[in-house]
Design an enzyme around this catalytic site. Structure first.
Site, PDB file in Angstrom:
ATOM      1  N   ARG A 172      63.720  38.219  38.931  1.00 31.52           N
ATOM      2  CA  ARG A 172      63.309  39.615  38.925  1.00 31.52           C
ATOM      3  C   ARG A 172      64.520  40.451  39.352  1.00 31.52           C
ATOM      4  O   ARG A 172      65.435  39.946  40.013  1.00 31.52           O
ATOM      5  CB  ARG A 172      62.160  39.845  39.911  1.00 31.52           C
ATOM      6  CG  ARG A 172      60.923  38.984  39.641  1.00 31.52           C
ATOM      7  CD  ARG A 172      59.886  39.186  40.744  1.00 31.52           C
ATOM      8  NE  ARG A 172      58.670  38.412  40.513  1.00 31.52           N
ATOM      9  CZ  ARG A 172      58.454  37.182  40.956  1.00 31.52           C
ATOM     10  NH1 ARG A 172      59.387  36.570  41.701  1.00 31.52           N
ATOM     11  NH2 ARG A 172      57.325  36.552  40.698  1.00 31.52           N
ATOM     12  N   LYS A 197      58.386  36.696  45.623  1.00 32.44           N
ATOM     13  CA  LYS A 197      57.229  37.417  46.145  1.00 32.44           C
ATOM     14  C   LYS A 197      56.533  36.613  47.235  1.00 32.44           C
ATOM     15  O   LYS A 197      56.409  35.400  47.125  1.00 32.44           O
ATOM     16  CB  LYS A 197      56.242  37.717  45.016  1.00 32.44           C
ATOM     17  CG  LYS A 197      56.694  38.833  44.078  1.00 32.44           C
ATOM     18  CD  LYS A 197      55.593  39.176  43.092  1.00 32.44           C
ATOM     19  CE  LYS A 197      55.981  40.361  42.232  1.00 32.44           C
ATOM     20  NZ  LYS A 197      54.901  40.705  41.265  1.00 32.44           N
ATOM     21  N   HIS A 265      63.139  43.597  32.890  1.00 33.98           N
ATOM     22  CA  HIS A 265      62.134  42.562  33.150  1.00 33.98           C
ATOM     23  C   HIS A 265      61.845  41.750  31.887  1.00 33.98           C
ATOM     24  O   HIS A 265      61.434  40.585  31.979  1.00 33.98           O
ATOM     25  CB  HIS A 265      60.849  43.182  33.684  1.00 33.98           C
ATOM     26  CG  HIS A 265      59.949  42.207  34.380  1.00 33.98           C
ATOM     27  ND1 HIS A 265      60.283  41.622  35.590  1.00 33.98           N
ATOM     28  CD2 HIS A 265      58.743  41.682  34.032  1.00 33.98           C
ATOM     29  CE1 HIS A 265      59.319  40.800  35.965  1.00 33.98           C
ATOM     30  NE2 HIS A 265      58.374  40.803  35.036  1.00 33.98           N
ATOM     31  N   ARG A 268      63.549  38.469  31.795  1.00 31.52           N
ATOM     32  CA  ARG A 268      62.838  37.393  32.498  1.00 31.52           C
ATOM     33  C   ARG A 268      61.759  36.800  31.575  1.00 31.52           C
ATOM     34  O   ARG A 268      61.594  35.582  31.519  1.00 31.52           O
ATOM     35  CB  ARG A 268      62.220  37.957  33.775  1.00 31.52           C
ATOM     36  CG  ARG A 268      61.335  36.996  34.567  1.00 31.52           C
ATOM     37  CD  ARG A 268      60.971  37.664  35.896  1.00 31.52           C
ATOM     38  NE  ARG A 268      59.730  37.186  36.480  1.00 31.52           N
ATOM     39  CZ  ARG A 268      59.636  36.147  37.308  1.00 31.52           C
ATOM     40  NH1 ARG A 268      60.726  35.468  37.635  1.00 31.52           N
ATOM     41  NH2 ARG A 268      58.480  35.792  37.817  1.00 31.52           N
ATOM     42  N   HIS A 291      55.798  31.660  39.900  1.00 29.04           N
ATOM     43  CA  HIS A 291      54.409  32.088  39.778  1.00 29.04           C
ATOM     44  C   HIS A 291      53.530  31.268  40.716  1.00 29.04           C
ATOM     45  O   HIS A 291      53.649  30.048  40.774  1.00 29.04           O
ATOM     46  CB  HIS A 291      53.901  31.902  38.342  1.00 29.04           C
ATOM     47  CG  HIS A 291      54.447  32.914  37.383  1.00 29.04           C
ATOM     48  ND1 HIS A 291      54.436  32.734  36.012  1.00 29.04           N
ATOM     49  CD2 HIS A 291      55.019  34.129  37.592  1.00 29.04           C
ATOM     50  CE1 HIS A 291      54.974  33.789  35.425  1.00 29.04           C
ATOM     51  NE2 HIS A 291      55.332  34.647  36.364  1.00 29.04           N
ATOM     52  N   TYR A 300      52.587  32.941  28.339  1.00 29.62           N
ATOM     53  CA  TYR A 300      53.725  32.743  27.437  1.00 29.62           C
ATOM     54  C   TYR A 300      53.368  31.839  26.263  1.00 29.62           C
ATOM     55  O   TYR A 300      54.025  31.884  25.217  1.00 29.62           O
ATOM     56  CB  TYR A 300      54.926  32.204  28.213  1.00 29.62           C
ATOM     57  CG  TYR A 300      55.475  33.222  29.181  1.00 29.62           C
ATOM     58  CD1 TYR A 300      56.134  34.352  28.728  1.00 29.62           C
ATOM     59  CD2 TYR A 300      55.293  33.065  30.559  1.00 29.62           C
ATOM     60  CE1 TYR A 300      56.602  35.306  29.612  1.00 29.62           C
ATOM     61  CE2 TYR A 300      55.763  34.014  31.443  1.00 29.62           C
ATOM     62  CZ  TYR A 300      56.415  35.136  30.968  1.00 29.62           C
ATOM     63  OH  TYR A 300      56.873  36.091  31.838  1.00 29.62           O
TER      64      TYR A 300
END
Length: 319
Positions: A172, A197, A265, A268, A291, A300
């Site tokens: 990110r 995150k 983004h 990514r 994730h 995806y």
């Protein structure tokens, strides 16, 4: 500890003291232990304030913890209906319900309420939008400093290094800009440790081109880069603002004739999509992207299917 605006006079009017204290504990828990971002905390706080205003009107007085304990699914549906009437969009409603559920779950774990009422309410269905990756050749062009998107060579090298981290490592923007000269990849490194995150760490394999791009930028950068300071700096030497990378992408879009969906983004997204197209497995891609849930990564596969069907539509002789 996370500062909370729940102690404001405005909120004290619409919640009893026991609930105000619990709300502050909840926000502090989300910030310090769950490591939610400030943006998420502010959004959750705002959503819960709106819910409490609804309850004040709905119940005829400021609610306390015991009032939350008595709520039924119909009460939550009434709140969502009121918000919908006021013009709130589906995504806003879903986030608001998520914040309320988070609060009730927190109180339930302390033995103060039962969160079953909110759990029984169906989350508003969000419109599903697929990530829009950039084509492989265009992505390679964007990460190249050879295209004259910038007048200043060292700025072009800096942008190329950031873009290479996004596309070559699936980072990110915030993760790339959080690197320091100490933590940046160096020759001989085979992986890069990233804190993503929620403070979750992951290891990302390194391509030589990533290290080369960073070295090229550091050699050209006219500013002294402190070992523990920001790796990527602006023209005046301060920490690079993400907006500058977004503006650089705008120039790249214009030069290459790409759509507005070609954002930083999207590099990514391209990293994940191109790995999947090349035979990468979902579980590995999930770990590389950081994730928390495999279901987030599974989107995806839909991108891949959509691209395949589009190619089939355009090229099959019986179309």
């Amino acid at each position: 500890m996370v500062a909370s605006s729940f102690s404001s006079d405005d909120l004290l009017v619409i919640a009893k003291p026991d609930l105000n204290a619990a709300l502050e504990d909840w926000l502090n828990f989300l910030g310090s232990e769950r490591r939610y971002s400030d943006h998420t905390l502010i959004a959750y706080e705002r959503d819960v304030q709106q819910f409490l205003r609804f309850l004040t009107d709905h119940l005829g007085g400021a609610p306390g913890i015991m009032d939350l304990a008595d709520l039924k699914p119909a009460d939550f549906r009434g709140f969502l209906a009121r918000r919908r009437q006021s013009g709130a969009q589906t995504r806003t409603l879903a986030r608001g319900l998520a914040g309320i559920r988070s609060l009730l779950t927190f109180l339930e774990q302390r033995g103060q309420v039962n969160a079953a009422g909110a759990a029984a309410v169906r989350t508003p269905r969000l419109p599903r939008s697929l990530p829009k990756p950039i084509g492989a050749e265009d992505a390679k062009a964007i990460v190249s400093k050879d295209l004259s998107f910038e007048d200043t060579p060292w700025v072009a090298a800096r942008n190329a290094a950031v873009f290479t981290l996004l596309y070559g490592c699936g980072l990110r923007i915030s993760e790339a800009l959080a690197l320091t000269p100490d933590t940046a990849p160096k020759h001989g490194d085979t992986s890069l440790r990233i804190r993503g995150k929620g403070g979750k760490e992951r290891l990302v394999p390194l391509l030589p081109v990533v290290i080369d791009a960073i070295d090229d930028y550091k050699e050209q950068c006219p500013h002294d880069l402190a070992a523990k300071g920001p790796l990527f700096v602006g023209v005046r030497g301060g920490k690079l603002n993400p907006r500058m990378i977004q503006l650089a992408m705008q120039k790249a879009r214009s030069a290459l004739g790409l759509p507005d969906t070609a954002t930083p983004h999207a590099l990514r997204h391209s990293f994940a999509t191109h790995l999947l197209s090349g035979g990468g497995d979902l579980r590995s891609i999930q770990e590389l992207l950081g994730h928390a849930s495999l279901s987030t990564t599974q989107i995806y596969t839909e991108v891949n299917s959509a691209r395949l069907l589009d190619a089939y539509d355009k090229s099959h002789p019986r179309r």
